[in-house]
Scaffold this active site. Structure first.
Site, PDB file in Angstrom:
ATOM      1  N   CYS A   2     -45.826  38.943  31.352  1.00  0.00           N
ATOM      2  CA  CYS A   2     -45.674  40.087  32.286  1.00  0.00           C
ATOM      3  C   CYS A   2     -47.247  40.902  32.460  1.00  0.00           C
ATOM      4  O   CYS A   2     -47.917  40.434  31.594  1.00  0.00           O
ATOM      5  CB  CYS A   2     -44.914  41.341  31.517  1.00  0.00           C
ATOM      6  SG  CYS A   2     -43.107  40.532  31.216  1.00  0.00           S
ATOM      7  N   ARG A  27     -50.305  36.286  37.314  1.00  0.00           N
ATOM      8  CA  ARG A  27     -49.629  36.188  36.029  1.00  0.00           C
ATOM      9  C   ARG A  27     -48.110  35.672  36.373  1.00  0.00           C
ATOM     10  O   ARG A  27     -47.409  35.302  35.454  1.00  0.00           O
ATOM     11  CB  ARG A  27     -49.883  37.304  35.285  1.00  0.00           C
ATOM     12  CG  ARG A  27     -51.069  37.699  34.646  1.00  0.00           C
ATOM     13  CD  ARG A  27     -51.207  39.251  34.228  1.00  0.00           C
ATOM     14  NE  ARG A  27     -50.425  39.179  32.983  1.00  0.00           N
ATOM     15  CZ  ARG A  27     -50.968  38.845  31.751  1.00  0.00           C
ATOM     16  NH1 ARG A  27     -52.218  38.558  31.655  1.00  0.00           N
ATOM     17  NH2 ARG A  27     -50.238  38.893  30.565  1.00  0.00           N
ATOM     18  N   TRP A  74     -42.231  38.966  33.899  1.00  0.00           N
ATOM     19  CA  TRP A  74     -41.993  37.777  33.768  1.00  0.00           C
ATOM     20  C   TRP A  74     -40.718  37.579  32.924  1.00  0.00           C
ATOM     21  O   TRP A  74     -40.850  37.509  31.597  1.00  0.00           O
ATOM     22  CB  TRP A  74     -42.990  36.870  33.434  1.00  0.00           C
ATOM     23  CG  TRP A  74     -42.764  35.544  33.372  1.00  0.00           C
ATOM     24  CD1 TRP A  74     -42.301  34.735  32.177  1.00  0.00           C
ATOM     25  CD2 TRP A  74     -42.891  34.456  34.294  1.00  0.00           C
ATOM     26  NE1 TRP A  74     -42.070  33.177  32.317  1.00  0.00           N
ATOM     27  CE2 TRP A  74     -42.549  33.139  33.618  1.00  0.00           C
ATOM     28  CE3 TRP A  74     -43.397  34.478  35.421  1.00  0.00           C
ATOM     29  CZ2 TRP A  74     -42.566  31.912  34.581  1.00  0.00           C
ATOM     30  CZ3 TRP A  74     -43.494  33.229  36.069  1.00  0.00           C
ATOM     31  CH2 TRP A  74     -43.168  32.068  35.504  1.00  0.00           C
ATOM     32  N   ASN A 100     -45.167  43.923  27.531  1.00  0.00           N
ATOM     33  CA  ASN A 100     -45.339  42.395  27.616  1.00  0.00           C
ATOM     34  C   ASN A 100     -45.152  41.948  26.417  1.00  0.00           C
ATOM     35  O   ASN A 100     -45.648  42.248  25.371  1.00  0.00           O
ATOM     36  CB  ASN A 100     -46.701  42.376  28.260  1.00  0.00           C
ATOM     37  CG  ASN A 100     -47.103  40.767  28.246  1.00  0.00           C
ATOM     38  OD1 ASN A 100     -46.314  39.829  28.347  1.00  0.00           O
ATOM     39  ND2 ASN A 100     -48.341  40.602  27.880  1.00  0.00           N
ATOM     40  N   GLY A 101     -44.388  40.874  26.264  1.00  0.00           N
ATOM     41  CA  GLY A 101     -44.403  40.104  25.138  1.00  0.00           C
ATOM     42  C   GLY A 101     -42.716  40.096  24.794  1.00  0.00           C
ATOM     43  O   GLY A 101     -41.841  40.341  25.455  1.00  0.00           O
ATOM     44  N   GLU A 482     -48.242  10.632  28.794  1.00  0.00           N
ATOM     45  CA  GLU A 482     -48.803  12.057  29.535  1.00  0.00           C
ATOM     46  C   GLU A 482     -50.110  12.123  29.810  1.00  0.00           C
ATOM     47  O   GLU A 482     -50.792  12.529  30.611  1.00  0.00           O
ATOM     48  CB  GLU A 482     -48.127  13.028  28.639  1.00  0.00           C
ATOM     49  CG  GLU A 482     -48.624  14.485  28.955  1.00  0.00           C
ATOM     50  CD  GLU A 482     -48.442  14.902  30.432  1.00  0.00           C
ATOM     51  OE1 GLU A 482     -49.034  15.877  30.842  1.00  0.00           O
ATOM     52  OE2 GLU A 482     -47.525  14.177  31.155  1.00  0.00           O
ATOM     53  N   LYS A 486     -52.418  12.809  33.069  1.00  0.00           N
ATOM     54  CA  LYS A 486     -53.333  13.768  33.487  1.00  0.00           C
ATOM     55  C   LYS A 486     -54.821  13.059  34.005  1.00  0.00           C
ATOM     56  O   LYS A 486     -55.134  13.754  35.010  1.00  0.00           O
ATOM     57  CB  LYS A 486     -53.626  14.440  32.158  1.00  0.00           C
ATOM     58  CG  LYS A 486     -52.582  15.270  31.526  1.00  0.00           C
ATOM     59  CD  LYS A 486     -52.357  16.769  32.279  1.00  0.00           C
ATOM     60  CE  LYS A 486     -51.414  16.689  33.538  1.00  0.00           C
ATOM     61  NZ  LYS A 486     -50.286  16.366  33.248  1.00  0.00           N
ATOM     62  N   GLU A 489     -54.033  11.930  37.572  1.00  0.00           N
ATOM     63  CA  GLU A 489     -53.984  13.046  38.854  1.00  0.00           C
ATOM     64  C   GLU A 489     -55.064  13.892  38.999  1.00  0.00           C
ATOM     65  O   GLU A 489     -55.129  14.368  40.117  1.00  0.00           O
ATOM     66  CB  GLU A 489     -52.535  13.777  38.450  1.00  0.00           C
ATOM     67  CG  GLU A 489     -52.539  14.556  37.277  1.00  0.00           C
ATOM     68  CD  GLU A 489     -51.117  15.301  37.078  1.00  0.00           C
ATOM     69  OE1 GLU A 489     -50.667  15.835  38.056  1.00  0.00           O
ATOM     70  OE2 GLU A 489     -50.723  15.519  35.845  1.00  0.00           O
ATOM     71  N   HIS A 505     -48.480  -8.711  25.235  1.00  0.00           N
ATOM     72  CA  HIS A 505     -47.880  -9.518  25.920  1.00  0.00           C
ATOM     73  C   HIS A 505     -48.375  -9.343  27.393  1.00  0.00           C
ATOM     74  O   HIS A 505     -47.461  -9.650  28.385  1.00  0.00           O
ATOM     75  CB  HIS A 505     -46.347  -9.151  25.922  1.00  0.00           C
ATOM     76  CG  HIS A 505     -45.790  -9.222  24.606  1.00  0.00           C
ATOM     77  ND1 HIS A 505     -45.379 -10.422  23.927  1.00  0.00           N
ATOM     78  CD2 HIS A 505     -45.622  -8.353  23.605  1.00  0.00           C
ATOM     79  CE1 HIS A 505     -44.979 -10.323  22.738  1.00  0.00           C
ATOM     80  NE2 HIS A 505     -45.057  -9.171  22.410  1.00  0.00           N
ATOM     81  N   LYS A 604     -47.899  21.369  43.545  1.00  0.00           N
ATOM     82  CA  LYS A 604     -47.223  21.784  42.042  1.00  0.00           C
ATOM     83  C   LYS A 604     -46.042  21.628  41.764  1.00  0.00           C
ATOM     84  O   LYS A 604     -45.357  21.265  40.814  1.00  0.00           O
ATOM     85  CB  LYS A 604     -47.818  23.409  42.059  1.00  0.00           C
ATOM     86  CG  LYS A 604     -47.231  24.005  40.561  1.00  0.00           C
ATOM     87  CD  LYS A 604     -48.070  23.295  39.289  1.00  0.00           C
ATOM     88  CE  LYS A 604     -47.545  23.707  38.080  1.00  0.00           C
ATOM     89  NZ  LYS A 604     -48.171  22.963  36.793  1.00  0.00           N
TER      90      LYS A 604
HETATM   91  C1  AGP Z   1     -47.818  17.111  36.286  1.00  0.00           C
HETATM   92  O1  AGP Z   1     -48.946  17.518  35.941  1.00  0.00           O
HETATM   93  C2  AGP Z   1     -47.391  17.013  37.851  1.00  0.00           C
HETATM   94  N1  AGP Z   1     -47.432  18.081  38.293  1.00  0.00           N
HETATM   95  C3  AGP Z   1     -46.054  16.462  37.972  1.00  0.00           C
HETATM   96  O2  AGP Z   1     -45.852  15.115  37.455  1.00  0.00           O
HETATM   97  C4  AGP Z   1     -44.863  17.472  37.507  1.00  0.00           C
HETATM   98  O3  AGP Z   1     -44.695  17.296  36.142  1.00  0.00           O
HETATM   99  C5  AGP Z   1     -43.587  16.769  38.124  1.00  0.00           C
HETATM  100  O4  AGP Z   1     -43.540  16.920  39.762  1.00  0.00           O
HETATM  101  C6  AGP Z   1     -42.322  17.657  37.824  1.00  0.00           C
HETATM  102  O5  AGP Z   1     -42.300  18.961  38.063  1.00  0.00           O
HETATM  103  P1  AGP Z   1     -41.389  19.974  37.374  1.00  0.00           P
HETATM  104  O6  AGP Z   1     -41.603  20.093  35.793  1.00  0.00           O
HETATM  105  O7  AGP Z   1     -41.548  21.376  38.096  1.00  0.00           O
HETATM  106  O8  AGP Z   1     -39.821  19.338  37.625  1.00  0.00           O
END
Ligand code: AGP
Length: 609
Positions: A2, A27, A74, A100-101, A482, A486, A489, A505, A604
């Site tokens: 928040c 935020r 939030w 907030n918290g 993961e 990163k 992307e 393999h 996003k």
């Molecule tokens: C991750 O860095 C990406 N932004 C993307 O792979 C993301 O994780 C994926 O689109 C899933 O998003 P979500 O967790 O909002 O469902």
């Protein structure tokens, strides 16, 4: 996460507070409110939705009030609604509070207050605080706040005003941000500096336990016992944008560094001091958990990787079979559902189309569905029978970081709860794991305190590589997926993550002299097996960059570089080992001058199927 604004000044506070809240929009929030001391009382306006909704509700009519509070919420406890929005009032309405918290012991405080005759009108944890202050208000607002703070468990920052003490705002903090802005004849409280940067660059950063009384002319600093404190003023040099990034160069780096707080928030009130996991808020009782025959996990991208990491822990600790799939595949492979199969949909945004469709499919087929999401009120909360919220706060960087580790932490809580309910492990083992999980935020702070020189040096050496290979076993393999995502992307370097045992393999053919091979090699039961895979890689002349547990001497003999993480149980290590991989990708992209907050071709939230 928040946002709080407090103002005590000489000019009308309404526009100053609304402007301050506007500056805290980054935020993230789902509702907002403002309270102004005026005509012997307190005017309060609250609204669900973005700040425009509050501005519209507050109206244009000028207010002469020079003391007030503002808040952007939030939601963590209680859905986004006008009743749950802050400020919260005591029974008389003459005391108002914004917080907030998280107040971890709010349930028992709430019961005590109700028995004592208080009427609480919201579902929030925060509201209990203003009623506790009400019981002490005879001593004055500042003294009442000092009396209440020791009764609160959790981490929080809050500010309060009292109609009978119209020229002051009192605030305090414990492991949540609150700063003071020192103006010319006016004083500010804020969760973050952007809220008052337009008016002053003179700030005072508070310590945990400080109780501060603001008046237009200045501030009084005491500890909880009332002892006066001296607090130093510092001059902020950041511009407004940098301030929104908390002084970090990008939102992604800010969010990587926010992971200790995101984990602390996500674990708060769900993991007792003695390590017992409590997910009663989700509404999946132990009887339900004992009846489960199988778990499906569906998600996309980084959320899928969080599910994969913990699928190992659920099987190993709770002995429940887990099947995990990317949502875009799952929904078309005609999976076999039944009422004793729990389907977990993981989506930080709560809006990813493929994951929502997979959850809908499961529900229509009669399987119970649990949504794990970071956004209250998101579509995922409407596509599920049960909802577990991560509490990472708004994530602006497209590359998910803090929401990923918060997802892993939340799912580990579920794994522990499942194991408890099913008696799958000795209680002593589960409490030990619970206590170690509670220590992870500190482990992460320790990791950050070690600095980033080594990861920056490695990034400098390999930033113009044409290919990276990431290798791991078990949960380490999921962390590699993961880490590789990163790097792909945000640096656009082709990167492959592979189960280390599978390398011989095929992918071993990709290696040549100096190929960078990143290996997640924390202290786990599969470490000895991993050593032979590292030998295979070294035999091809490739450079080994290992992520390993501090104190592991064997790995230094095998690797060109080692990125160390603090020691913890191997079921929890992915919460630490992923961070050096986030930073490696970040610094490589930084050296390449790429826009890490908004990489090319990526959004996003992916709401298209
Ligand atoms: C991750 O860095 C990406 N932004 C993307 O792979 C993301 O994780 C994926 O689109 C899933 O998003 P979500 O967790 O909002 O469902």
């Amino acid at each position: 996460m928040c946002g709080i604004v407090g103002y005590a000044g000489r000019r009308p506070g309404k526009p100053v507070i609304l402007e301050g809240l506007r500056r805290l929009e980054y935020r993230g929030y789902d509702s907002a409110g403002i309270a102004l001391i005026e005509d012997g009382g307190i005017d309060v306006v609250r609204a669900v939705g973005n700040l425009d909704c509050l501005v519209a509700a507050a109206g244009e009519d000028p207010s002469s009030a020079v003391v007030g509070l503002g808040h952007t919420r939030w939601a963590t406890h209680g859905r986004p609604s006008e009743e749950n929005a802050h400020p919260h009032a005591d029974c008389s309405g003459r005391i108002q509070l914004v917080l907030n918290g998280i107040i971890e012991n709010y349930q028992e405080l709430r019961e005590d207050l109700s028995e004592a005759g208080h009427t609480l009108s919201s579902e929030t944890d925060a509201e209990v605080v203003v009623h506790l202050i009400e019981d002490q208000i005879g001593r004055g607002l500042a003294e009442a706040v000092r009396a209440v703070v020791p009764r609160l468990d959790g981490h929080f920052a809050f500010c309060a005003i009292h109609a009978d003490e119209p020229d002051i705002v009192v605030g305090t903090r414990r492991q949540a941000p609150l700063v003071v802005g020192v103006g010319d004849g006016e004083m500010f409280f804020a969760s973050a500096i952007p809220a008052f940067l337009k008016h002053t660059r003179r700030t005072v950063v508070l310590d945990d336990g400080d109780v501060v009384t603001l008046r237009a002319g200045g501030a009084e600093y005491t500890d909880v016992a009332g002892q006066p404190l001296l607090r130093e003023e510092t001059e902020v040099t950041w511009d407004a944008d940098a301030a929104e990034r908390g002084g970090f160069e990008t939102f992604m780096l800010k969010e990587i560094n926010e992971q200790p707080a995101a984990l602390r928030d996500t674990l708060a009130g769900r993991l007792s001091e003695d390590g017992c996991a409590d997910l009663s808020e989700v509404g999946m009782g132990d009887e339900f958990l004992r009846r489960l025959r199988r778990i499906f996990i569906v998600a996309c991208g980084t959320s899928y990787h969080a599910g994969l990491v913990v699928s190992y822990a659920i099987e190993q600790l709770a002995r429940v079979p887990v099947q995990i799939d990317v949502a875009s595949e799952f929904r078309y492979r005609q999976p076999v559902f039944d009422p004793d199969t729990l389907v977990i949909g993981i989506t930080q945004s709560g809006e990813t189309a493929d994951t929502l469709a997979a959850m809908r499919l499961a529900r229509e087929a009669g399987s119970p569905v649990l949504a794990l999401t970071n956004i209250m009120g998101s579509q995922a909360t409407r596509e599920a029978d049960h909802v577990l919220f991560t509490r990472a706060g708004l994530e602006i960087g497209v590359a998910a970081t803090k929401t990923h580790t918060a997802q892993v932490a939340a799912l580990l809580l579920l794994a522990l709860r499942l194991a408890w309910a099913r008696g799958a492990q000795p209680e002593a083992e589960l409490t030990r794991l619970g206590r170690e999980l509670r220590a992870i935020p500190e482990n992460l702070e320790q990791l950050f305190s070690w600095g980033q020189d080594s990861v920056k040096e490695i990034a400098g050496r390999y930033h113009d590589e044409r290919f990276f290979l990431y290798l791991g076993r078990g949960m380490g393999f999921a962390v590699c997926l993961e880490g590789a995502l990163k790097l792909k992307e945000i640096s656009y370097i082709p990167t492959e993550a592979y189960a280390a045992g599978e390398m011989k393999h095929g992918p071993i053919a990709l290696l040549d002299e100096k190929s960078p091979v990143v290996i997640v090699a924390d202290d786990s039961p599969v470490f000895p097996k991993l050593v032979s895979n590292i030998e295979e890689v070294r035999a091809r002349g490739a450079d080994v960059i290992a992520v390993a547990t501090e104190g592991n001497e064997r790995i230094t003999e095998l690797s060109r570089d080692v990125l160390w993480v603090p020691a913890t149980d191997h079921h929890l290590a992915p919460l630490l080992t992923v961070v050096p991989l986030q930073l490696l990708a970040y610094h490589i992209a930084g050296i390449k001058g790429l826009n890490v907050d908004q990489p090319r071709n990526l959004a996003k939230t992916v709401t298209v199927e």
